[in-house]
Design a protein around this motif. Structure first.
Motif, short mmCIF file in Angstrom:
data_model
loop_
_atom_site.label_atom_id
_atom_site.label_comp_id
_atom_site.label_asym_id
_atom_site.label_seq_id
_atom_site.Cartn_x
_atom_site.Cartn_y
_atom_site.Cartn_z
N VAL A 10 0.84 -1.20 0.00
CA VAL A 10 0.00 0.00 0.00
C VAL A 10 0.88 1.25 0.00
CG1 VAL A 10 -1.69 1.33 1.32
CG2 VAL A 10 -1.95 -1.15 1.10
N LEU B 231 2.12 2.76 -3.40
CA LEU B 231 1.22 3.32 -4.41
C LEU B 231 1.34 4.83 -4.55
CD1 LEU B 231 -2.01 1.25 -3.71
CD2 LEU B 231 -0.29 0.90 -5.48
N ILE C 7 -5.45 3.16 -0.46
CA ILE C 7 -5.13 2.75 -1.83
C ILE C 7 -5.79 3.69 -2.83
CG2 ILE C 7 -5.58 0.96 -3.56
CD1 ILE C 7 -5.23 -1.10 -1.25
#
Length: 841
Positions: free
Chosen positions: A258, A261, A290
């Motif tokens: 995560v 990202l 996310i």
């Protein structure tokens, strides 16, 4: 023979293998004696060379390194000795004496060798340092735990990857450092095949159990979290995907994936999305993070993936609607109109479920939307402010162009003035004055001229002119002529065999070399004319007709015939429409040169640029009716690929000031810069101010300059030509499109260049160029569009609005008729609607 005499002889004869055997046979006292004598031997060997430089002792490097490694006492002294600068230049290749050094140090104490190994490692500055093979070999031989030094890891991975049975002792120590050492990713970025190189080796080691698969996955994720560019992480992204982590291998590291990202390079973020989506269940907090990260990314692909994920997740579990407001609000600021519209559509679809706090978050972001889309969103989120769309201000008019030409300084009349010009910065115009001044002063005040030149013509490379087989610079010939006048000709009859013949020289440069060779010939034969005809009077390189005729009158009165190349250059420098009264005066003279000038009519040359498939390179061509004057016919009728550096390239526009398109064709081989090629700039500006037709050659030069992001000022020549009404705007656009198609310019650079041209006053020309480029760039049915093409269409719409342009472009119409709502299709529809709408009364 005493031991030193034998050692010295082996060193001087460079018998490295025998030397290695002999020094290892010496006892401790003899080794100390050799070590004490080595500095004196160095001085003796250096004395054989005229001067010292890095690598001066390179021929003796191996034997000297062997002798020092075997006899010097401390490890620090040996490490310094091995890498003395006079043994090898900095850019030298890897050591080739590793086995010898290992052999002569093998009998040293273990602690001493371990100390040397560590010192050699810490001396390495890059992975390809020339001492890397020895450093790695010493580490392997001693078995030490090497210091944590990034270049060592990079150097290790640049070796041939280990093969079964993977016995390299460095694997256990250095492999974990592979994922943290700076520079490893760049060194390994080219490995892409899973059965080759380090990528294949690591996969096979994991399969064989030599390294843990878990540790490789962990290492990749750790390297991603450390950050870096796409180049730095490319290898690790390929390794990670080749390992294909299963969901259960990803699950313990979900939090790390995560975190990747928000800011990782695109390929890493895409891999993280893929593996996170394969998770059977994700915490709602993780999902919100996310989506928030993805919808803030600049990449359209990732934003689109985030919107799709968000929509599907909320449809499956409406309870997640409370977490989508912040990500959707971020997407309202996306550059892509398609993504903004999709984000609004999702906000409207889930407005009821997102709760009051979520609606407030979306409401605050609505002013980020364009006015029309903002109004649509505000209808579902009462109280939201909507951005007011400001009208695009009209562009300014074209600026007034500067004067086409200015007058050059008066000819040199005195030796003092000659010395001043010689000592200053010498551009092409200054060199033309020096050539003319040399000829004038050789008649008027030869001793004063030679007094000025003596310090120059015997200095540096001018003193070695007799060695050079070809004199391909104008100053060589001028200094040779001066030495001839001084009674010290470097080469008699040099004009016969010193003009370049072994490599192609551009015709404009060859014309110049013929002119200076004539001066040298005349100096040797005692036939120097009292003046030169071709010296320009204007900054474009032109010679005004009245001044040329005056010079002809001086030569005729002196009974002197002008040199042939000088006369032909003078003809090429006449304006296209010379002063009729001056030409009539020339007709009243009786010399052959005057008759040629009086009958002169500027010849027309046809120039074209052909683009070749499949390599998509371009080839300029020129063609003109023969005049019977060989050098004139050469420069007007032949364009060829010349020497890479462009001999006297700055002279070329002034060589053909009435044929700028031909001059542009000669410059085209230097258009696409390489390590050696010059950077075109002032030359193109002078072409813009020259005379003659303008076509594809100059348009191609201007197109490359307009799309050069490093030189935003290069819009100025385009604006100047436009202001004169001489810019071939449609051809400019066509050449821009062709350069983009072969990858020589980028879409963003092309759009920026045209936008700058428009906002500086050239909006009409920018529209014509864009309208000519679009048919070459819009994709045919079934073909993928180029990245950034929607931006060019958006600019085209703005330009067409400013110009009030109308008239259907078939390729724009076909793109607008495509299905879907991508940015490309959307912008094509806007432009097509504008071009086909009736004009306002």
């Amino acid at each position: 023979m005493d031991h030193w005499g034998e050692i010295e002889k082996l060193i001087e004869q460079r018998y490295a293998a025998r030397l290695a055997e002999r020094v290892t046979e010496l006892d401790s006292a003899a080794r100390k004696d050799v070590a004490a004598r080595l500095p004196g031997l160095l001085k003796k060997l250096k004395g054989r060379f005229e001067e010292s430089w890095d690598g001066a002792l390179a021929p003796y490097a191996t034997v000297l390194r062997v002798a020092g490694a075997a006899t010097l006492g401390g490890a620090a002294a040996v490490a310094s000795w091995l890498y003395r600068r006079d043994f090898a230049p900095q850019w030298d290749g890897p050591d080739n004496d590793v086995e010898l050094i290992l052999a002569v140090t093998a009998d040293r104490p273990a602690a001493w060798r371990a100390d040397l190994a560590e010192r050699l490692v810490l001396r390495m500055r890059t992975g390809d340092d020339r001492g890397m093979p020895l450093a790695l070999a010493m580490v392997r031989q001693t078995g030490i735990d090497p210091p944590r030094h990034d270049p060592l890891v990079v150097g290790w991975v640049q070796e041939v990857p280990p093969e079964p049975p993977y016995a390299d002792p460095l694997i256990d120590t250095l492999l974990p450092r592979l994922f943290e050492a700076e520079g490893v990713g760049r060194a390994l970025q080219w490995w892409r095949e899973t059965d080759q190189g380090w990528l294949g080796a690591l996969l096979k080691m994991a399969e064989a159990g030599r390294v843990g698969r878990e540790s490789l996955i962990e290492g990749c994720v750790h390297r991603f979290l450390l950050g870096g560019s796409a180049t730095d992480l490319r290898f690790f992204a390929r390794l990670h995907e080749a390992l294909a982590p299963a969901p259960e291998e990803v699950e313990p590291r979900v939090r790390d994936y995560v975190r990747l990202l928000a800011a990782s390079p695109g390929p890493v973020a895409e891999a993280a999305v893929k593996h996170l989506r394969a998770q059977p269940a994700l915490d709602p907090g993780h999902l919100a993070e996310i989506w928030d990260s993805l919808l803030f990314r600049p990449e359209r692909k990732l934003v689109k993936a985030g919107l799709t994920w968000l929509d599907r997740a909320v449809r499956r579990d409406p309870a997640l609607a409370g977490r989508i407001a912040a990500p959707l609000a971020r997407a309202f600021a996306a550059e892509s109109a398609e993504l903004r519209e999709r984000a609004v559509t999702l906000a409207l679809a889930h407005v009821a479920a997102m709760g009051e706090q979520g609606r407030a978050t979306v409401r605050e972001a609505i002013p980020l939307l364009p006015a029309e889309l903002g109004e649509r969103a505000a209808a579902a989120f009462p109280g939201a402010e909507v951005a007011v769309e400001e009208a695009e201000p009209a562009p300014p008019p074209l600026p007034e162009p500067p004067p086409r030409a200015t007058r050059l300084p008066a000819p040199i009349e005195t030796a003092a003035e000659f010395a001043e010009v010689l000592a200053g910065e010498r551009d092409w115009a200054a060199w033309e004055r020096l050539l003319a001044g040399f000829v004038v002063l050789a008649h008027r005040d030869r001793e004063a001229l030679l007094a000025v030149l003596r310090g120059e013509m015997y200095r540096n490379h001018y003193a070695r002119l007799h060695v050079y087989k070809q004199w391909d610079h104008a100053d060589y010939w001028l200094m040779a002529a001066a030495r001839t006048l001084d009674g010290a000709s470097p080469v008699a009859g040099a004009w016969r065999d010193r003009l370049p013949r072994d490599r192609p020289i551009a015709p404009p440069a060859l014309l110049l070399l013929h002119r200076v060779a004539e001066i040298h010939k005349a100096a040797e034969e005692g036939t120097l004319p009292p003046l030169l005809l071709a010296t320009p009077t204007l900054s474009t390189g032109h010679v005004e007709a009245a001044e040329l005729v005056r010079r002809l009158e001086v030569l005729e009165a002196a009974g002197v015939k002008p040199p042939a190349a000088d006369l032909q250059q003078a003809l090429l420098r006449l304006p296209r429409t010379p002063d009729p009264e001056a030409m009539a005066r020339a007709g009243r003279l009786t010399s052959g040169a005057a008759r040629i000038v009086a009958a002169w009519t500027c010849p027309e040359a046809e120039v074209s640029v052909r683009w070749h498939a499949p390599d998509e390179c371009f080839e300029p061509e020129a063609n003109a009716a023969p005049t019977g004057l060989p050098l004139v016919d050469l420069v007007l009728g032949k364009v060829r690929h010349h020497d890479v550096q462009g001999t006297h390239l700055a002279w070329w526009p002034a060589t053909l000031p009435s044929h700028r398109e031909v001059a542009a064709a000669h410059l085209l081989p230097y258009l696409l810069p390489s390590y050696w090629s010059p950077v075109l700039g002032d030359e193109v500006t002078r072409l813009v101010r020259a005379e003659g037709p303008v076509g594809s050659a100059l348009a191609l030069l201007l197109a490359r300059m307009l799309a050069d992001p490093r030189r935003p000022e290069e819009v100025e020549p385009v604006l100047e030509l436009a202001a004169r009404g001489e810019l071939p705007a449609a051809e400019l656009g066509r050449q821009l499109a062709l350069l983009l198609r072969v990858g020589r310019v980028r879409m963003g650079e092309l759009v920026t260049g045209l936008d700058t041209l428009a906002r500086e006053g050239g909006h009409a020309q920018a529209w014509q160029a864009t309208a000519a480029a679009l048919p070459l760039l819009l994709p045919a049915t079934g073909k993928r569009p180029r990245h950034g093409l929607a931006g060019l269409l958006a600019l085209a719409t703005t330009l067409a609005t400013w110009c009030g342009a109308r008239g259907e472009i078939p390729e724009v119409r076909d793109t607008a008729a495509r299905a879907g709502s991508s940015d490309l299709v959307r912008e094509a529809r806007r432009l097509h609607a504008l071009l086909t709408a009736p004009k306002e009364a």
